[in-house]
Design an enzyme around this catalytic site. Sequence first.
Site, PDB file in Angstrom:
ATOM      1  N   CYS A   1       0.852  -1.182   0.000  1.00  0.00           N
ATOM      2  CA  CYS A   1       0.000   0.000   0.000  1.00  0.00           C
ATOM      3  C   CYS A   1       0.891   1.236   0.000  1.00  0.00           C
ATOM      4  O   CYS A   1       1.560   1.544   0.987  1.00  0.00           O
ATOM      5  CB  CYS A   1      -0.901   0.009   1.239  1.00  0.00           C
ATOM      6  SG  CYS A   1      -1.974   1.462   1.342  1.00  0.00           S
ATOM      7  N   VAL A   2       0.925   1.921  -1.129  1.00  0.00           N
ATOM      8  CA  VAL A   2       1.695   3.157  -1.251  1.00  0.00           C
ATOM      9  C   VAL A   2       0.951   4.046  -2.241  1.00  0.00           C
ATOM     10  O   VAL A   2       0.339   3.566  -3.204  1.00  0.00           O
ATOM     11  CB  VAL A   2       3.137   2.869  -1.711  1.00  0.00           C
ATOM     12  CG1 VAL A   2       3.157   2.250  -3.099  1.00  0.00           C
ATOM     13  CG2 VAL A   2       3.991   4.123  -1.659  1.00  0.00           C
TER      14      VAL A   2
END
Length: 229
Positions: free
Chosen positions: A95-96
């Site tokens: 998750c970025v």
Amino acid sequence: MNSNVENLPPQVLRLVYKEVSALAADPPEGIKVYPSEEDITELHTAIEGPEGTPYAGGVFRMRLVLGKDFPAAPPRGYFLTKIFHPNVGHKGEICVNVLKRDWKAELGLRHVLLTIKCLLIHPNPESALNEEAGRLLLEDYKEYASRAHLLTEIHAMGGTSGAPQEPADGPQPKKHAGDPNKRVAGAGLVTNGVAANNLSNSSSSGTSSSNTNIVAKKKTDKKRALRRL
């Protein structure tokens, strides 16, 4: 995961192939790129853990998957090496923001790889997929770093200590075969024994022949003495 090669337009595939080839020839520092000859839409990489972080000394395998809407949609990233990190889920999903709302088609794959490496230096607890790691990062960094380093040692640091030893090439000698030098010495003993036996037989034959000659000589002398009488 199924390949998206057939779903991407030829011009996109050409751009992807060009960028992946450039990455393989000149990868970002601390990152190795392993293109797939069979599926250009799945890119395997290895990221070195940055110094000064709990991940230092480890090498983390990761893959990027290009969907059918790439480059309009961002690629999906997955860590294949187990890692304790707020922004990495239990199945390895990453998750970025660059892989979500901050994605732009012109950013390219190099930018994605550099962003993920930076994520190892500056985790973002606000968008945590691993809630425990995110909580420890905010409340007890020492414990967070200890857990992250422990998993790095277990999963990301390769070693040969547990590798089985490979057997030597060729057939192994039997246990009763013994030392070759002993075998040679034994052969010598046998040879010497045979020679000694032959010598003994020869001596016996010589002694027997000598006794026979003495007896014959005595008989001859006795005959000569009788003639004189």
